[in-house]
Scaffold this motif. Structure first.
Motif, PDB file in Angstrom:
ATOM      1  N   GLN A 196       1.665  12.414  -9.820  1.00  0.00           N
ATOM      2  CA  GLN A 196       0.712  13.740  -9.822  1.00  0.00           C
ATOM      3  C   GLN A 196       1.632  15.062 -10.201  1.00  0.00           C
ATOM      4  N   LYS A 203       1.680   6.948  -6.775  1.00  0.00           N
ATOM      5  CA  LYS A 203       0.516   7.542  -7.041  1.00  0.00           C
ATOM      6  C   LYS A 203       0.659   9.032  -7.015  1.00  0.00           C
ATOM      7  N   THR A 204       1.359   9.320  -5.748  1.00  0.00           N
ATOM      8  CA  THR A 204       1.736  10.851  -5.421  1.00  0.00           C
ATOM      9  C   THR A 204       2.933  11.246  -6.527  1.00  0.00           C
ATOM     10  N   GLU A 254       2.146   1.573  -3.372  1.00  0.00           N
ATOM     11  CA  GLU A 254       1.117   2.151  -4.401  1.00  0.00           C
ATOM     12  C   GLU A 254       0.958   3.822  -4.107  1.00  0.00           C
ATOM     13  N   ASP A 255       0.866   4.241  -2.818  1.00  0.00           N
ATOM     14  CA  ASP A 255       0.941   5.541  -2.408  1.00  0.00           C
ATOM     15  C   ASP A 255       1.729   6.256  -2.960  1.00  0.00           C
ATOM     16  N   PHE A 256       3.263   6.108  -2.646  1.00  0.00           N
ATOM     17  CA  PHE A 256       4.334   6.712  -3.175  1.00  0.00           C
ATOM     18  C   PHE A 256       4.211   7.305  -4.715  1.00  0.00           C
ATOM     19  N   LYS A 308       0.969  -1.152   0.088  1.00  0.00           N
ATOM     20  CA  LYS A 308      -0.100  -0.001   0.006  1.00  0.00           C
ATOM     21  C   LYS A 308       1.040   1.239  -0.048  1.00  0.00           C
ATOM     22  N   GLY A 309       1.793   1.302   0.639  1.00  0.00           N
ATOM     23  CA  GLY A 309       2.774   2.490   0.833  1.00  0.00           C
ATOM     24  C   GLY A 309       3.433   2.711  -0.544  1.00  0.00           C
TER      25      GLY A 309
END
Ligand code: E4P
Length: 216
Positions: A214, A210-211, A206-208, A203-204
């Protein structure tokens, strides 16, 4: 702590050996049967395993009497230099351990459920002893204290025999035996993958990413 793979599955052994995740392999008659390997095919199968792993590989005797254990152990000892003869911790098994040790053959005393069984195995010169943590816990006793007690006994008398903790049911049990000073843990392929996989890591990550995506 060293990690051994507790399986006779050749593809899992080759995979984890190539990854560099494992230091050795343990097998037993039930694990061999699970892969469809009968007693008359065991030598051939273990030859393939020992060719794929540089560390120690345990093969368990099918015999239950002293003379038969010695004959079987001597035959298996020629498979490869990294082979270890696994023997049940019975009266005949302990006698066979002493004889094979005297013949410079490595041994792994298995089905250990008490500190005194481990003490006797060490006194017979066993290379490895295999206390079965999970089966002790399955019976509602303390399998982890068993490892602590064996560690203390071996340290008191500087036995060279290595503690190979076995029969795990959870990764928590594996981290505790590492804290207690087990030399080795032998682990099923399923539990081995759980040692390093974590949903928060995925999850971490994936979040990194994704950020990061952007920002143009
Ligand atoms: C150890 O060498 C045994 O193969 C194994 O760990 C036994 O585990 P089990 O209690 O899950 O059969």
């Amino acid at each position: 702590m060293q990690i051994y793979l507790d399986t006779a599955n050749l593809s899992e052994i080759i995979k984890y050996s190539e990854y560099g995740f494992i230091d050795g392999v343990t097998t037993n008659p039930a694990l061999a049967a699970k892969e469809g390997v009968s007693p008359n095919k065991i030598v051939e199968h273990l030859q393939q395993i020992t060719n794929s792993v540089s560390g120690l590989v345990s093969i368990e005797v099918y015999a239950t009497t002293y003379n038969e254990m010695i004959a079987e152990g001597k035959k298996y000892s020629t498979i490869a230099p990294n082979i270890v003869i696994k023997l049940p911790t019975t009266e005949d098994g302990l006698r066979a351990c002493k004889t094979l040790t005297d013949n410079n053959i490595k041994t792994n005393m298995t089905l250990v459920f008490s500190p005194t069984q481990a003490l006797m195995a060490a006194k017979m010169g066993a290379t490895l002893v295999s206390p079965f943590v999970g089966r002790v816990e399955d019976a509602q006793f303390d399998g982890l204290s068993l490892i602590a007690e064996i560690r203390e006994i071996f340290d008191n008398f500087q036995f060279k025999t290595k503690i190979l903790s076995a029969s795990f049911r959870s990764i928590k049990q594996i981290s505790i035996v590492a804290q207690l000073g087990s030399d080795i843990a032998t682990i099923s392929p399923t539990l081995l993958s759980k040692l390093y996989k974590h949903p928060f890591t995925d999850k971490g990550l994936e979040d990194f990413l994704k950020t990061a995506s952007q920002v143009s």
